[in-house]
Design a protein around this motif. Structure first.
Motif, mmCIF file in Angstrom:
data_model
loop_
_atom_site.group_PDB
_atom_site.id
_atom_site.type_symbol
_atom_site.label_atom_id
_atom_site.label_comp_id
_atom_site.label_asym_id
_atom_site.label_seq_id
_atom_site.Cartn_x
_atom_site.Cartn_y
_atom_site.Cartn_z
ATOM 1 N N PHE A 106 0.839 -1.198 0.000
ATOM 2 C CA PHE A 106 0.000 0.000 0.000
ATOM 3 C C PHE A 106 0.876 1.251 0.000
ATOM 4 O O PHE A 106 1.760 1.407 0.847
ATOM 5 C CB PHE A 106 -0.885 -0.054 1.254
ATOM 6 N N GLN A 107 0.615 2.181 -0.957
ATOM 7 C CA GLN A 107 1.396 3.422 -1.074
ATOM 8 C C GLN A 107 0.422 4.593 -1.248
ATOM 9 O O GLN A 107 0.106 4.992 -2.373
ATOM 10 C CB GLN A 107 2.363 3.339 -2.246
ATOM 11 N N THR A 154 0.455 -3.075 12.776
ATOM 12 C CA THR A 154 1.767 -2.554 13.188
ATOM 13 C C THR A 154 2.442 -1.720 12.094
ATOM 14 O O THR A 154 3.504 -1.143 12.327
ATOM 15 C CB THR A 154 2.704 -3.719 13.557
ATOM 16 N N HIS A 155 1.844 -1.641 10.911
ATOM 17 C CA HIS A 155 2.446 -0.930 9.787
ATOM 18 C C HIS A 155 2.345 0.581 9.986
ATOM 19 O O HIS A 155 1.442 1.079 10.656
ATOM 20 C CB HIS A 155 1.722 -1.346 8.498
ATOM 21 N N LYS A 156 3.261 1.322 9.406
ATOM 22 C CA LYS A 156 3.244 2.785 9.547
ATOM 23 C C LYS A 156 2.006 3.408 8.909
ATOM 24 O O LYS A 156 1.611 4.532 9.257
ATOM 25 C CB LYS A 156 4.511 3.405 8.940
ATOM 26 N N TYR A 157 1.389 2.704 7.955
ATOM 27 C CA TYR A 157 0.178 3.196 7.309
ATOM 28 C C TYR A 157 -1.083 2.522 7.863
ATOM 29 O O TYR A 157 -2.118 2.476 7.193
ATOM 30 C CB TYR A 157 0.243 2.958 5.804
ATOM 31 N N ALA A 158 -1.005 1.981 9.063
ATOM 32 C CA ALA A 158 -2.092 1.144 9.574
ATOM 33 C C ALA A 158 -3.433 1.865 9.609
ATOM 34 O O ALA A 158 -4.463 1.279 9.280
ATOM 35 C CB ALA A 158 -1.741 0.634 10.970
ATOM 36 N N LEU A 164 -4.743 8.017 3.895
ATOM 37 C CA LEU A 164 -5.332 8.321 2.585
ATOM 38 C C LEU A 164 -5.934 9.718 2.563
ATOM 39 O O LEU A 164 -5.695 10.492 1.618
ATOM 40 C CB LEU A 164 -6.400 7.288 2.230
ATOM 41 N N PHE A 165 -6.706 10.061 3.575
ATOM 42 C CA PHE A 165 -7.320 11.386 3.587
ATOM 43 C C PHE A 165 -6.247 12.474 3.583
ATOM 44 O O PHE A 165 -6.361 13.468 2.866
ATOM 45 C CB PHE A 165 -8.227 11.536 4.816
#
Length: 470
Positions: A106-107, A154-158, A164-165
Motif C-alpha cells: 500500500f502506497q 503494526t504498519h506505519k500506514y495502519a 489516505l485522507f
C-alpha cells in the motif's frame, strides 16, 4: 416468514436489487436552506470527477463486498463461492478475513499522485462497508484495521483512512467518506440468537420495536463512529451514507441521522454535505445513481458511481474499461448535469490493478486537453444525443460540443454538423485553439475540420468550443 416480514423485504427490494442501489427522483430532492451548504453544492457540481474506492479484507477473496453474508441476497452474491456449500462456515471465514489482511504494498502518496495527475478532484473512500470492518482507528470495536488481530496494525500506514485522507488532501482533492449505516458485525445490529436465527437478511436480526434498548445501543454505536470520522480525520466535504434501508419508517430502523449530521455541522464540519442514499429529504443533498446514468438530465446535485471494471471490489478476473469508454461515460454524466465517481477496487496486497490504472491514465491524458469543457460547466441543450455531448460556461458565453467516436476505426468525416441551433460568433477546435470555418444552418452548425483532425485513427472526441457572443 410472516406477512409483515414479506412486506418489509419487498420494500427493501425497492431500494436495492442485486447489491445495486436505485436512486431518488429529482422531485424528492430537498434544497438546503443554509447558504454555506448551497455554496458547497455549487463547489461539488464544479468538480465533475471523483475517485471512489471499495477496499477491505474482502479483497482477499475477489468477491463482491459484504453481500454474500446476507442469506436473502445469496441468490446473486454467492455465485463465485465454489469451495463450500456450508454458508454458516463461509460467514465465519469471511468475518475472519481481518486476521490475514496485510496490504504491505500500500502506497497512499502514489494513489493520491495518480488521482491528481489524471484529473480527479475528490476522493470517496469506504470507511466501513456493511460487513462492519472499519478502515480507521475506531475505539468502538476491535474489528478494525488497527485491531490487534489484523496483521497490518503494526504498519506505519495502519490507520488507512487517516493516511489516505491526508495524502489526497495534500494534492488538493476533497474528501468524501463512505459509511454504511448497516453493520453486520456488531451484535447491536445482527444480534446472535434473536428472531431470525442464523438466516440473515440485510436488516437487523430483531424487530427494533420489540427491543428498543438494543436498537438504541446500535444508534449510539453508529453516532460514535460517525463523530470519530468527522472529528479526528480532518476536513471532510461529504458524509456518503450507504444502506438506504436503514431509515425512519423502515421496520423501525431510525438511526436519527439528522441528529448526528447537525452535531457535526455545529461542532467540526459546518460545510458538511450529506448523501443519505435513496432516502430523499433534507440529508440527501446529493443523489447517487449506481452503475447507471439517468435517462434525462437532472438539474440537482447528483453523482453516478460507476466502476472501472465490472465490480466495486477487486476481482481477480475483472475486465477494465478503456480510456475511451471512461471518457464517454464521463461525458454522458456531465452533459446530463452530474458528477462521475469512478470506482476502482485495490488489490489485497495494497496495489491498484494495472488494468484499472491503464484506463485511468488514458482518461487523464484526454482530460489534460479537453478538461476545460468538463470542469466547472453546467447543463446545456441538447445535452446528450449518443454521438454528441454538450456543456456550457455561461459566465464566459461558451458552449462545448463533443463529437464522440465509439472506436478508433470509426470514420471521421471532413465536415460535421453540430446539432446546436443557437447563434454563435466563433468556433474553435480544442487542441488547436484555431478558429475553423462554419455555417449556421437550420440543421445546426456545419463545420469543416482541418486535415490534421481527419487523418489517422478516430480520436476519443473532437471537442468544439462555441463562443456564443462576441
Amino acid at each position: 416468514m410472516s406477512e409483515t416480514k414479506d412486506v418489509v423485504l419487498e420494500q427493501e427490494e425497492q431500494v436495492v436489487e442485486a447489491g445495486v442501489h436505485h436512486f431518488s427522483k429529482e422531485e424528492e430532492w430537498v434544497k438546503p436552506e443554509d447558504p454555506l451548504l448551497l455554496e458547497r453544492l455549487e463547489w461539488f457540481k464544479d468538480q465533475k470527477l471523483g475517485l471512489m474506492m471499495h477496499w477491505g479484507p474482502y479483497s482477499q477473496l475477489g468477491l463482491v463486498e459484504s453481500w454474500a453474508l446476507s442469506d436473502e441476497d445469496g441468490d446473486w452474491s454467492r455465485d463465485d463461492i465454489d469451495w463450500t456449500d456450508d454458508m454458516e462456515h463461509f460467514k465465519r471465514e469471511y468475518f475472519d478475513l481481518n486476521k490475514t489482511f496485510n496490504p504491505i504494498r500500500f502506497q497512499p502518496e502514489e494513489w493520491a499522485q495518480m488521482a491528481a495527475d489524471n484529473g480527479f478532484k475528490y476522493f470517496l473512500f469506504t470507511t466501513k462497508h456493511h460487513d462492519g470492518f472499519c478502515m480507521w482507528d475506531t475505539h468502538t470495536t476491535d474489528y478494525r484495521i488497527t485491531g490487534k488481530d489484523t496483521p497490518f496494525h503494526t504498519h506505519k500506514y495502519a490507520d488507512i483512512c487517516r493516511v489516505l485522507f491526508d495524502a489526497f488532501r495534500a494534492k488538493g482533492l476533497g474528501i468524501s467518506a463512505y459509511f454504511s449505516k448497516a453493520d453486520w458485525h456488531t451484535p447491536y445490529y445482527w444480534a446472535p440468537g434473536m428472531e431470525r436465527g442464523s438466516h440473515m437478511w440485510r436488516g437487523p436480526s430483531y424487530d427494533p420495536h420489540k427491543y428498543p434498548w438494543l436498537w438504541e445501543k446500535f444508534v449510539e454505536f453508529t453516532h460514535e463512529q460517525i463523530m470519530e470520522l468527522l472529528t479526528n480525520y480532518g476536513r471532510i466535504e461529504c458524509l456518503w451514507l450507504d444502506a438506504g434501508w436503514v431509515r425512519e419508517g423502515r421496520h423501525g430502523q431510525d438511526i436519527r441521522l439528522g441528529e448526528v449530521v447537525e452535531r457535526a455541522r455545529q461542532t467540526t464540519q459546518p460545510w458538511l454535505l450529506s448523501a443519505d442514499r435513496t432516502v430523499g429529504g433534507p440529508y440527501e443533498n446529493i443523489v447517487t445513481p449506481e452503475q447507471t446514468i439517468p435517462e434525462h438530465p437532472m438539474n440537482i446535485p447528483w453523482e453516478s458511481c460507476i466502476t472501472v471494471g465490472n465490480s466495486f471490489a477487486f476481482g481477480f478476473d475483472d475486465q477494465y474499461k478503456s480510456g475511451r469508454q471512461l471518457a464517454h461515460i464521463l461525458l454522458e454524466v456531465v452533459s446530463k448535469g452530474g458528477n462521475l465517481a469512478l470506482n476502482v477496487g485495490p488489490q489485497p496486497d495494497g496495489r491498484l490493478p494495472k488494468g484499472a490504472v491503464r484506463g485511468i491514465k488514458a482518461l487523464g491524458e484526454w482530460l489534460n486537453t479537453h478538461g476545460e469543457g468538463i470542469y466547472g460547466t453546467r447543463i446545456c441543450g441538447p445535452y446528450f444525443t449518443k454521438d454528441w455531448a454538450f456543456t456550457q460556461k455561461q459566465e464566459i458565453n461558451t458552449v462545448y460540443a463533443f463529437r464522440l467516436y465509439r472506436n478508433e476505426n470509426e470514420a471521421v468525416e471532413a465536415q460535421v454538423i453540430i446539432p446546436y441551433m443557437e447563434k454563435v460568433e466563433r468556433v474553435e477546435l480544442i487542441g488547436t485553439n484555431d478558429a475553423i470555418s462554419y455555417q449556421q444552418t437550420e440543421n445546426g452548425l456545419v463545420v469543416d475540420l482541418p486535415p490534421s483532425a481527419v487523418s489517422g485513427a478516430a480520436p476519443i472526441t473532437h471537442t468544439f468550443k462555441l463562443l456564443t457572443r462576441g
